[in-house]
Motif scaffolding. Structure first.
Motif, PDB file in Angstrom:
ATOM      1  N   LYS A 239      61.614  62.835  25.684  1.00  0.00           N
ATOM      2  CA  LYS A 239      60.626  61.778  25.887  1.00  0.00           C
ATOM      3  C   LYS A 239      61.270  60.394  25.809  1.00  0.00           C
ATOM      4  O   LYS A 239      61.001  59.528  26.640  1.00  0.00           O
ATOM      5  CB  LYS A 239      59.509  61.911  24.853  1.00  0.00           C
ATOM      6  CG  LYS A 239      58.368  60.983  25.073  1.00  0.00           C
ATOM      7  CD  LYS A 239      57.236  61.256  24.088  1.00  0.00           C
ATOM      8  CE  LYS A 239      56.077  60.332  24.365  1.00  0.00           C
ATOM      9  NZ  LYS A 239      54.940  60.621  23.499  1.00  0.00           N
ATOM     10  N   ALA A 240      62.138  60.166  24.832  1.00  0.00           N
ATOM     11  CA  ALA A 240      62.800  58.863  24.687  1.00  0.00           C
ATOM     12  C   ALA A 240      63.740  58.577  25.852  1.00  0.00           C
ATOM     13  O   ALA A 240      63.847  57.432  26.309  1.00  0.00           O
ATOM     14  CB  ALA A 240      63.559  58.797  23.363  1.00  0.00           C
TER      15      ALA A 240
ATOM     16  N   ILE B 233      54.913  51.470  37.856  1.00  0.00           N
ATOM     17  CA  ILE B 233      54.391  51.437  36.490  1.00  0.00           C
ATOM     18  C   ILE B 233      53.022  52.102  36.453  1.00  0.00           C
ATOM     19  O   ILE B 233      52.726  52.890  35.559  1.00  0.00           O
ATOM     20  CB  ILE B 233      54.330  49.999  35.947  1.00  0.00           C
ATOM     21  CG1 ILE B 233      55.749  49.458  35.767  1.00  0.00           C
ATOM     22  CG2 ILE B 233      53.565  49.942  34.627  1.00  0.00           C
ATOM     23  CD1 ILE B 233      55.823  48.007  35.353  1.00  0.00           C
ATOM     24  N   LYS B 234      52.189  51.810  37.432  1.00  0.00           N
ATOM     25  CA  LYS B 234      50.860  52.422  37.501  1.00  0.00           C
ATOM     26  C   LYS B 234      50.964  53.945  37.619  1.00  0.00           C
ATOM     27  O   LYS B 234      50.219  54.679  36.989  1.00  0.00           O
ATOM     28  CB  LYS B 234      50.095  51.838  38.688  1.00  0.00           C
ATOM     29  CG  LYS B 234      48.690  52.306  38.819  1.00  0.00           C
ATOM     30  CD  LYS B 234      48.017  51.616  39.988  1.00  0.00           C
ATOM     31  CE  LYS B 234      46.587  52.065  40.152  1.00  0.00           C
ATOM     32  NZ  LYS B 234      45.945  51.409  41.287  1.00  0.00           N
ATOM     33  N   ILE B 235      51.903  54.409  38.406  1.00  0.00           N
ATOM     34  CA  ILE B 235      52.067  55.842  38.652  1.00  0.00           C
ATOM     35  C   ILE B 235      52.672  56.556  37.449  1.00  0.00           C
ATOM     36  O   ILE B 235      52.248  57.656  37.089  1.00  0.00           O
ATOM     37  CB  ILE B 235      52.957  56.081  39.892  1.00  0.00           C
ATOM     38  CG1 ILE B 235      52.294  55.495  41.140  1.00  0.00           C
ATOM     39  CG2 ILE B 235      53.237  57.567  40.078  1.00  0.00           C
ATOM     40  CD1 ILE B 235      53.202  55.440  42.353  1.00  0.00           C
TER      41      ILE B 235
ATOM     42  N   THR C  34      63.391  55.371  28.399  1.00  0.00           N
ATOM     43  CA  THR C  34      64.507  54.466  28.646  1.00  0.00           C
ATOM     44  C   THR C  34      64.837  54.372  30.133  1.00  0.00           C
ATOM     45  O   THR C  34      65.027  53.280  30.670  1.00  0.00           O
ATOM     46  CB  THR C  34      65.759  54.928  27.864  1.00  0.00           C
ATOM     47  OG1 THR C  34      65.454  54.898  26.470  1.00  0.00           O
ATOM     48  CG2 THR C  34      66.956  54.041  28.153  1.00  0.00           C
ATOM     49  N   LEU C  35      64.890  55.502  30.803  1.00  0.00           N
ATOM     50  CA  LEU C  35      65.217  55.501  32.237  1.00  0.00           C
ATOM     51  C   LEU C  35      64.142  54.797  33.059  1.00  0.00           C
ATOM     52  O   LEU C  35      64.454  54.042  33.983  1.00  0.00           O
ATOM     53  CB  LEU C  35      65.436  56.928  32.736  1.00  0.00           C
ATOM     54  CG  LEU C  35      66.709  57.605  32.226  1.00  0.00           C
ATOM     55  CD1 LEU C  35      66.756  59.059  32.692  1.00  0.00           C
ATOM     56  CD2 LEU C  35      67.949  56.867  32.708  1.00  0.00           C
ATOM     57  N   PHE C  36      62.881  55.016  32.718  1.00  0.00           N
ATOM     58  CA  PHE C  36      61.817  54.325  33.450  1.00  0.00           C
ATOM     59  C   PHE C  36      61.827  52.829  33.164  1.00  0.00           C
ATOM     60  O   PHE C  36      61.600  52.032  34.079  1.00  0.00           O
ATOM     61  CB  PHE C  36      60.452  54.951  33.147  1.00  0.00           C
ATOM     62  CG  PHE C  36      60.111  56.066  34.098  1.00  0.00           C
ATOM     63  CD1 PHE C  36      59.747  55.810  35.404  1.00  0.00           C
ATOM     64  CD2 PHE C  36      60.185  57.373  33.679  1.00  0.00           C
ATOM     65  CE1 PHE C  36      59.446  56.829  36.284  1.00  0.00           C
ATOM     66  CE2 PHE C  36      59.887  58.422  34.553  1.00  0.00           C
ATOM     67  CZ  PHE C  36      59.517  58.149  35.859  1.00  0.00           C
ATOM     68  N   GLN C  37      62.116  52.425  31.948  1.00  0.00           N
ATOM     69  CA  GLN C  37      62.221  50.997  31.645  1.00  0.00           C
ATOM     70  C   GLN C  37      63.332  50.357  32.482  1.00  0.00           C
ATOM     71  O   GLN C  37      63.162  49.265  33.025  1.00  0.00           O
ATOM     72  CB  GLN C  37      62.471  50.772  30.160  1.00  0.00           C
ATOM     73  CG  GLN C  37      61.261  51.042  29.308  1.00  0.00           C
ATOM     74  CD  GLN C  37      61.554  51.005  27.818  1.00  0.00           C
ATOM     75  OE1 GLN C  37      62.686  51.221  27.386  1.00  0.00           O
ATOM     76  NE2 GLN C  37      60.538  50.753  27.026  1.00  0.00           N
ATOM     77  N   LYS C  38      64.453  51.043  32.592  1.00  0.00           N
ATOM     78  CA  LYS C  38      65.558  50.531  33.412  1.00  0.00           C
ATOM     79  C   LYS C  38      65.169  50.477  34.886  1.00  0.00           C
ATOM     80  O   LYS C  38      65.511  49.524  35.594  1.00  0.00           O
ATOM     81  CB  LYS C  38      66.802  51.402  33.232  1.00  0.00           C
ATOM     82  CG  LYS C  38      67.459  51.233  31.884  1.00  0.00           C
ATOM     83  CD  LYS C  38      68.683  52.111  31.744  1.00  0.00           C
ATOM     84  CE  LYS C  38      69.348  51.922  30.396  1.00  0.00           C
ATOM     85  NZ  LYS C  38      70.585  52.697  30.273  1.00  0.00           N
ATOM     86  N   LEU C  39      64.452  51.492  35.350  1.00  0.00           N
ATOM     87  CA  LEU C  39      64.007  51.514  36.746  1.00  0.00           C
ATOM     88  C   LEU C  39      63.049  50.360  37.025  1.00  0.00           C
ATOM     89  O   LEU C  39      63.183  49.662  38.030  1.00  0.00           O
ATOM     90  CB  LEU C  39      63.329  52.859  37.063  1.00  0.00           C
ATOM     91  CG  LEU C  39      62.707  52.989  38.445  1.00  0.00           C
ATOM     92  CD1 LEU C  39      63.743  52.796  39.548  1.00  0.00           C
ATOM     93  CD2 LEU C  39      62.020  54.338  38.585  1.00  0.00           C
ATOM     94  N   PHE C  40      62.084  50.126  36.126  1.00  0.00           N
ATOM     95  CA  PHE C  40      61.127  49.044  36.330  1.00  0.00           C
ATOM     96  C   PHE C  40      61.826  47.683  36.312  1.00  0.00           C
ATOM     97  O   PHE C  40      61.478  46.790  37.084  1.00  0.00           O
ATOM     98  CB  PHE C  40      60.031  49.090  35.269  1.00  0.00           C
ATOM     99  CG  PHE C  40      59.228  50.370  35.288  1.00  0.00           C
ATOM    100  CD1 PHE C  40      59.037  51.092  36.448  1.00  0.00           C
ATOM    101  CD2 PHE C  40      58.672  50.855  34.121  1.00  0.00           C
ATOM    102  CE1 PHE C  40      58.297  52.269  36.463  1.00  0.00           C
ATOM    103  CE2 PHE C  40      57.929  52.029  34.117  1.00  0.00           C
ATOM    104  CZ  PHE C  40      57.743  52.738  35.284  1.00  0.00           C
TER     105      PHE C  40
END
Length: 65
Positions: free
Chosen positions: A33-34, A57-59, A38-44
């Motif tokens: 989960k962490a 982010i919505k998805i 982290t990967l999604f934060q970097k992607l955003f």
């Protein structure tokens, strides 16, 4: 390795060292989960830096919780 499919709200996660053939999706496992967050934060962040307008982010907001 994070792979996303925004049109179907699907995300896959693979540990390329342990699973080079990408056979075991780790995205739904609690212990990753962490990593997903982290990967999604970097992607955003990368989206903002490059001007990508797709609202991921919505998805994928469930991965930020």
């Amino acid at each position: 390795k994070l792979i996303i499919y925004p049109s179907i709200s699907k995300a896959l996660l693979y540990h390329l060292t342990a699973d080079p053939d990408e056979l075991i999706d780790l995205a739904g496992r609690e212990e990753y989960k962490a990593v997903m967050k982290t990967l999604f934060q970097k992607l955003f962040k990368l989206q903002k830096e490059t001007g990508d307008k797709q609202d991921l982010i919505k998805i994928y907001q469930r991965y930020l919780l």
